[in-house]
Every structure is written in C-alpha cells, then in structure tokens.
Write a protein that holds these residues in place. Structure first.
Motif, short mmCIF file in Angstrom:
data_model
loop_
_atom_site.label_atom_id
_atom_site.label_comp_id
_atom_site.label_asym_id
_atom_site.label_seq_id
_atom_site.Cartn_x
_atom_site.Cartn_y
_atom_site.Cartn_z
N LEU A 110 0.84 -1.20 0.00
CA LEU A 110 0.00 0.00 0.00
C LEU A 110 0.87 1.25 0.00
O LEU A 110 1.85 1.35 0.73
N SER A 111 0.49 2.20 -0.82
CA SER A 111 1.22 3.48 -0.89
C SER A 111 0.24 4.58 -1.26
O SER A 111 -0.88 4.32 -1.72
N THR A 112 0.66 5.82 -1.06
CA THR A 112 -0.19 6.99 -1.30
C THR A 112 0.13 7.58 -2.68
O THR A 112 1.29 7.74 -3.05
N HIS A 113 -0.92 7.87 -3.42
CA HIS A 113 -0.78 8.42 -4.77
C HIS A 113 -1.69 9.65 -4.89
O HIS A 113 -2.79 9.67 -4.36
N VAL A 114 -1.23 10.65 -5.60
CA VAL A 114 -2.01 11.85 -5.90
C VAL A 114 -2.38 11.82 -7.37
O VAL A 114 -1.50 11.76 -8.24
N VAL A 115 -3.68 11.83 -7.65
CA VAL A 115 -4.17 11.76 -9.03
C VAL A 115 -4.77 13.10 -9.40
O VAL A 115 -5.65 13.63 -8.70
N LEU A 128 -17.15 7.18 -6.21
CA LEU A 128 -17.19 6.12 -7.21
C LEU A 128 -16.04 5.14 -7.09
O LEU A 128 -16.14 4.00 -7.56
N ILE A 129 -14.94 5.57 -6.49
CA ILE A 129 -13.77 4.67 -6.38
C ILE A 129 -13.48 4.29 -4.94
O ILE A 129 -12.46 3.66 -4.67
N LYS A 130 -14.34 4.68 -4.01
CA LYS A 130 -14.11 4.33 -2.60
C LYS A 130 -14.15 2.83 -2.38
O LYS A 130 -13.49 2.30 -1.49
N GLY A 131 -14.95 2.12 -3.18
CA GLY A 131 -15.03 0.68 -3.01
C GLY A 131 -13.83 -0.06 -3.57
O GLY A 131 -13.69 -1.27 -3.32
N ILE A 132 -12.96 0.63 -4.30
CA ILE A 132 -11.79 -0.02 -4.88
C ILE A 132 -10.55 0.24 -4.04
O ILE A 132 -9.78 -0.67 -3.75
N ALA A 133 -10.36 1.50 -3.66
CA ALA A 133 -9.14 1.89 -2.94
C ALA A 133 -9.27 1.66 -1.45
O ALA A 133 -10.37 1.52 -0.90
N GLU A 134 -8.13 1.61 -0.78
CA GLU A 134 -8.12 1.48 0.67
C GLU A 134 -8.61 2.77 1.32
O GLU A 134 -9.32 2.75 2.32
N SER A 135 -8.23 3.90 0.74
CA SER A 135 -8.64 5.20 1.25
C SER A 135 -8.60 6.22 0.12
O SER A 135 -7.67 6.22 -0.69
N VAL A 136 -9.65 7.08 0.05
CA VAL A 136 -9.73 8.11 -0.99
C VAL A 136 -10.17 9.42 -0.35
O VAL A 136 -11.12 9.44 0.44
N THR A 137 -9.46 10.50 -0.67
CA THR A 137 -9.82 11.84 -0.17
C THR A 137 -9.70 12.82 -1.33
O THR A 137 -8.73 12.78 -2.09
N GLY A 143 -8.47 20.26 -6.65
CA GLY A 143 -9.22 19.37 -7.52
C GLY A 143 -8.53 18.05 -7.76
O GLY A 143 -8.73 17.43 -8.82
N LYS A 144 -7.74 17.58 -6.80
CA LYS A 144 -7.01 16.32 -6.95
C LYS A 144 -7.53 15.28 -5.97
O LYS A 144 -8.20 15.60 -4.99
N LEU A 145 -7.18 14.03 -6.25
CA LEU A 145 -7.54 12.90 -5.39
C LEU A 145 -6.30 12.35 -4.71
O LEU A 145 -5.26 12.17 -5.35
N VAL A 146 -6.41 12.10 -3.41
CA VAL A 146 -5.33 11.46 -2.65
C VAL A 146 -5.78 10.04 -2.36
O VAL A 146 -6.77 9.82 -1.64
N ILE A 147 -5.07 9.06 -2.93
CA ILE A 147 -5.51 7.67 -2.90
C ILE A 147 -4.45 6.81 -2.22
O ILE A 147 -3.25 6.93 -2.51
N VAL A 148 -4.90 5.98 -1.29
CA VAL A 148 -4.04 4.98 -0.66
C VAL A 148 -4.46 3.62 -1.22
O VAL A 148 -5.58 3.16 -0.99
N ALA A 149 -3.57 2.99 -1.99
CA ALA A 149 -3.93 1.74 -2.66
C ALA A 149 -2.69 0.95 -2.99
O ALA A 149 -1.57 1.48 -3.00
#
Length: 406
Positions: A110-115, A128-137, A143-149
């Motif tokens: 698991l690592s943090t990514h900025v999309v 829409l992607i909360k069910g896929i990733a471990e954490s989404v903010t 206007g960016k997404l911070v994703i832990v996946a």
C-alpha cells in the motif's frame, strides 16, 4: 507419458503459431488446443502473444489443463485458462500475477498516490472509487484525489478515472416564453384548439409543398424528425399563428434567452419577481421575533438535457407559472400563490425546436368606479358605484431549441 506430453505441447505451440491473429478492439485473437498441458507452459505462450509479463506463484507449478479455444480475445483466454486451473490473477501495469484467489485478496505494498483530474470534479469521482481503494480523499482547493492503494488497486482505479475524466459536452438552450391571450382569438379568426392540437399524419409518401399564400390547412407537412420517416406534421401553422398574435398585441414574449449548460446538468430560467415578506412568531422563551421570507413568483423553466449517441437530445422540462392571488395568515402576512406546473420528457434531434403549451390560466379582475363622496356612503353608496368584473384567459407556450456546441 513423456512422449504424449511432448506431442501435446508441440500441438499447442503449432496451434498458437499458426492461429489467425487479428486486431479486435485492440486485442489479439488466439486459438488454443491443449490436452493435459502444464499451466506454466500455456501462460508462457500467452505472455509471448500479449507482450505482458506473467508471474506465477508456486501453486501454479503442478497444475495441468486441457483447453480448446478458437479465435478468442487474449484477455478472455487468459481469464479462462487461469480459472480452469482453480487460480486467480491480478493485473498490475504491464504485468499479471497468477496465484490462489485468497492470496490475491491480501493487499500488499500500500502506498499513497495523488491523481490529478483534468475535467471531472474530485468530489464527484471520490465516492465512485471508494469501493476499490483502501482510502480516498478529494482536495477541493486543487481538484485532486489522494488515494491509498496497492499497485493492483491503482491500476483498476486509473482505468475508472480515465473513463470518467473526459471533456464535458455543452448544450445551448434557446428558450422563448410566450403568453397568449385566448379571449380575442376567435375575433382574429384563429381556432386555438385546432392549432395546438397534436395531430400525426401518416402518408404513403411525403406530401407536395404548397404555395406561400395558402391557408394553414393547405400548408405542407414536415417530417417530425423521428426514426420513422413516414410521419409528418404541420409545424408552420402554429409558428405563423404566434407571429400574427404578437403583431396584433394578443401575445406577449415574456423571455428570449440563450443559456449554455453541461450535459445532464439542470439549467434554470426565472422570469418574475422575488417578493419578501415578514412572518412574526414567538420563541420558546416568549421573545417576539420577525423572520423575513421570500416567495418566487412568475415563470420558471427547468431544463435538463442529455445527449444521446445517435444525434438526438433527451430533455427533461419542468415549467412552472405562479402568481400571488392574496394574503392569508393571522395578520395577513403570508402570500397565497397560485401556480401552473408541468413535467415532461422529450427526445428531439440536435437543433430541433419543440414546444410545450397548455398551461392555461384564468385571472379575474374587479374594477370599481364610483361617484366621489356619494360612492363612499354606507349602503346607499352602492347606488353610485359601477362594478365591472373581467375574466382573462391565457395560455403559456414555451419553445426550446437544444443544440450541442461542443
């Protein structure tokens, strides 16, 4: 047994080399014919055909499968081969991991990514992607997404984002709101009930056009623009009647507007007034308080257009016409409103005009004329007064032309 195994493997390699490979939706088609062949050998050949890296767990070493596929997309073939061996797979970039399904469920790395999003709203993509990733903010400021996946999760998330983060389609709505007085129509020789009646004429072929000076009932019929090309309607009769009414002061254009909106986004048009009024009341502690409320009256038109892929536009239209007819309440401070509301859904061609009518209204006005002084005498004053009650009938027509502009 080894001779049988060698022959089967050779037949598999020949089948893959000579099978016709064609591009179908950016995937190669493969033909596989194998009997009791080691799974790792089949995966190795599929890896060569696809250009992907395939990594197998120790559980795949002793697996053997029998499979017969003809001109099958590579991704589908890989899925069938792995499932036939009782395993699962996960794609990470240009690599595929084949292992037991329970092992694939355990996320590692698991690592943090900025999309960064180009067009879509981050707050709308987040659920829409909360069910896929471990954490989404979502970050509203950038206007960016911070994703832990994990890498596997991130690959799936990027596919979803690429499909959703596309330039929005814009639609221009040309709207005209016309109020028609139906009281004097017969004096002008116009039968409003016949003109506004929706009639469909089915002909064996398109009727011949008529001359410019002919009466409306002799006018040419135009195609309504639906998929059935044998259905025609007299659309010019209503337009000519409206122009004639406007020229003679029997119709009034309330609004002519051009408003652009995004696909599947509501556009609101309001022509009227916002009337403030105060409402008095007491709090739980007995303190008198005044609250200022607002009432919107007039003509409101809400249009939600949605673009189809066949050159048509589906529009949800909700017109509402309201007016204040009196004041009610303990102190007469609450407005009593009357409204005409409708809701419809239409499907038209891009750039085609459609109309909504039938929002009929009946307004009653009472005028009192009296002789000064004498008309104010109690009881006897009625002898010196003249009361005139007038009832006005009107119809509201809304013309809307949706056009895709980009």
């Amino acid at each position: 047994m080894r001779t049988v195994h060698t022959i089967a493997l050779g037949m598999l390699i020949l089948a893959l080399l000579w099978a016709p490979a064609m591009a179908q939706e950016e995937q190669n088609l493969v033909s596989v014919d194998a009997t009791q062949t080691p799974l790792v050998e089949v995966l190795r050949i599929l890896a060569e055909k696809s250009g992907l890296n395939i990594v197998t767990s120790p559980d795949a070493e002793d697996k053997q499968i029998s499979i017969h596929l003809v001109r099958t997309p590579l991704e589908e073939a890989l899925n069938l081969v792995v499932r036939a061996a009782g395993l699962g797979y996960e794609r990470v970039g240009n690599s595929i991991l084949v292992a037991l399904p329970e092992d694939l469920e355990e996320e590692t790395g698991l690592s943090t990514h900025v999309v960064d999003l180009k067009y879509a709203d981050a707050s709308e993509i987040e659920p829409l992607i909360k069910g896929i990733a471990e954490s989404v903010t979502s970050d509203k400021r950038t206007g960016k997404l911070v994703i832990v996946a994990s890498p596997g999760m991130l690959e799936e998330i990027r596919l979803v984002i690429d499909a959703l983060d596309v330039p929005p389609v814009q639609i221009l709505l040309e709207t005209e709101v016309v109020e028609v007085s139906t009281d004097d129509l017969m004096e002008l020789g116009i039968d409003w009930s016949r003109i506004t009646k929706q009639t469909v004429i089915v002909t064996e072929q398109q009727p011949e056009p008529s001359g410019p000076n002919e009466l409306p009932d002799e006018m040419a019929y135009g195609n309504v623009g639906l998929d059935n090309d044998n259905i025609y309607r007299q659309t010019k009769a209503l337009e000519i009647a409206l122009d004639y009414l406007e020229t003679n002061g029997k119709a009034r254009i309330l609004s002519q507007s051009k408003l652009a909106t995004l696909n599947n986004t509501k556009a609101e048009i309001h022509i009227g007034d916002v009337i403030p009024y105060t409402v008095t009341g007491y709090t739980t502690t007995g303190v008198l308080e005044l609250n200022v409320e607002k009432e919107r009256v007039g003509v409101e038109v809400d249009v939600t257009p949605r673009v189809s892929g066949d050159g048509h536009i589906t529009a949800i239209v909700e017109p509402n016409v309201s007016s204040i007819v009196g004041w009610v309440g303990p102190n007469g401070e609450i407005p009593w409103t009357k409204e005409r509301r409708a809701s419809t859904q239409v499907r038209v061609k891009d750039g085609q005009t459609f109309m909504i009518a039938g929002l009929l209204s009946e307004d009653e006005t009472r005028n009192v004329q009296k002789v000064p002084i004498l008309g104010d005498i109690p009881l006897l004053g009625y002898l010196f007064q003249h009361v005139r009650t007038q009832i006005k009938h009107s119809d509201l027509i809304i013309k809307i032309t949706p056009t895709v502009i980009g």
